[in-house]
Each structure stands twice: as C-alpha cells, then as structure tokens.
Enzyme design. Sequence first.
Site, PDB file in Angstrom:
ATOM      1  N   ASN A  41      46.051  37.529  51.284  1.00 46.31           N
ATOM      2  CA  ASN A  41      46.630  38.874  51.255  1.00 46.31           C
ATOM      3  C   ASN A  41      46.494  39.465  49.855  1.00 46.31           C
ATOM      4  OD1 ASN A  41      48.556  36.858  50.594  1.00 46.31           O
ATOM      5  ND2 ASN A  41      50.272  38.220  51.012  1.00 46.31           N
ATOM      6  N   ILE A  42      46.343  40.770  49.810  1.00 47.71           N
ATOM      7  CA  ILE A  42      46.136  41.495  48.553  1.00 47.71           C
ATOM      8  C   ILE A  42      47.098  42.683  48.548  1.00 47.71           C
ATOM      9  CG2 ILE A  42      44.468  42.734  47.106  1.00 47.71           C
ATOM     10  CD1 ILE A  42      42.245  41.129  48.548  1.00 47.71           C
ATOM     11  N   GLU A  43      48.033  42.672  47.633  1.00 48.15           N
ATOM     12  CA  GLU A  43      49.046  43.728  47.592  1.00 48.15           C
ATOM     13  C   GLU A  43      48.733  44.759  46.513  1.00 48.15           C
ATOM     14  OE1 GLU A  43      52.765  41.567  47.377  1.00 48.15           O
ATOM     15  OE2 GLU A  43      52.557  40.909  49.458  1.00 48.15           O
ATOM     16  N   CYS A  52      46.521  42.298  54.692  1.00 46.52           N
ATOM     17  CA  CYS A  52      46.809  40.915  55.076  1.00 46.52           C
ATOM     18  C   CYS A  52      45.628  39.967  54.831  1.00 46.52           C
ATOM     19  CB  CYS A  52      47.154  40.851  56.557  1.00 46.52           C
ATOM     20  SG  CYS A  52      48.719  41.595  56.998  1.00 46.52           S
ATOM     21  N   GLU A  54      44.349  37.881  56.937  1.00 46.28           N
ATOM     22  CA  GLU A  54      43.415  37.880  58.075  1.00 46.28           C
ATOM     23  C   GLU A  54      42.368  38.978  57.906  1.00 46.28           C
ATOM     24  OE1 GLU A  54      46.695  37.869  58.113  1.00 46.28           O
ATOM     25  OE2 GLU A  54      47.537  36.817  59.835  1.00 46.28           O
ATOM     26  N   CYS A  85      50.459  39.275  61.981  1.00 41.28           N
ATOM     27  CA  CYS A  85      51.166  40.521  62.294  1.00 41.28           C
ATOM     28  C   CYS A  85      50.444  41.241  63.442  1.00 41.28           C
ATOM     29  CB  CYS A  85      51.241  41.415  61.053  1.00 41.28           C
ATOM     30  SG  CYS A  85      49.732  42.346  60.718  1.00 41.28           S
ATOM     31  N   CYS A  88      46.975  42.698  62.637  1.00 43.17           N
ATOM     32  CA  CYS A  88      45.936  41.667  62.481  1.00 43.17           C
ATOM     33  C   CYS A  88      45.583  41.026  63.810  1.00 43.17           C
ATOM     34  CB  CYS A  88      46.362  40.630  61.450  1.00 43.17           C
ATOM     35  SG  CYS A  88      46.193  41.264  59.761  1.00 43.17           S
TER      36      CYS A  88
END
Length: 132
Positions: A41-43, A52, A54, A85, A88
């Site tokens: 995941n990359i925020e 996410c 995935e 989620c 995804c």
Amino acid sequence: MSHDLFEAASAAMSKAYAPYSKFPVGAALRTQDGRIFAGCNIEVASYPEGWCAETTALGHYIMGGGGKITEIAVVAERMARITPCGGCRQRLAEFSTPDTKLYLCDETGIVQTVTMGEMLPFGFSGVVLKQA
Ligand code: THU
C-alpha cells in the site's frame, strides 16, 4: 507452494509506505505460468489519494504482461487475517476467475484459503444484455 506467495506478499509488505495509517499491507499474485507480482500500500498526505497493496500488485502484473491469475495472497499484521477491501475485490475479479485462490494471511502465514467467487459473490461484471 502457496507459502512462497505468502513470502512474496510479506516482502512487499515490508516496503509499504503507510505513515498515516501505520498499517502496512502486502499482496502477491501468481499467474498460471508461474510468474509472481507483488505490491504494497502507498499512502498520500491527502488521504483518499492513497491506494491498496492489491492495486500496486495489479499494476506490476499488467506491466509484466498479465495472464490468468491462479493465486493471490494478502498479508497484514495485527489482524487475525486480512481480507481485501471492496474496491480491490472488484479490481482483482477483473483479472481472475471465481476459482482463483485467495490466501488470507497474518504475519506468520496463511490463515484461511477462499476463492475469489466466495470473496466477491454477485460482483459487477459489466456484461449487458442489449446494447444501448
Ligand atoms: N489496505 C490495503 O492495502 N489493502 C486492503 O485490502 C485494505 C486496506 C491499506 C490501505 C491503507 O493504506 C491502509 O491499508 C489502511 O486502510
């Protein structure tokens, strides 16, 4: 054999950029011909712009040539077992089949195995009966 997919997801999780949620996630996909694509995941400071693990894995998968996805592993810590989620699930369903295996993991390994059909029953298919 499924353990190597957990390992790939776990290695991806260690690369997560999750300074806001502090909830690293890793995902890995295997294609029928044995290739593995992983992602974390990359925020983003503007929270809704993050994405996410995935989704990152799917980006690598498409750029790597795609193909039939036979297995998927998702891993996170501090959870009995992570489930993808809703968004995804729909993205994964786009490139897999109802019998694609999905390994739900905690930080020690696979906790539960389900199928994509079980994970996303009645998913939107985009198939219409008549053209407008
Ligand atoms: N997250 C994933 O990477 N995959 C999921 O299926 C659920 C949530 C991430 C998004 C966000 O960076 C963090 O987990 C907390 O929601």
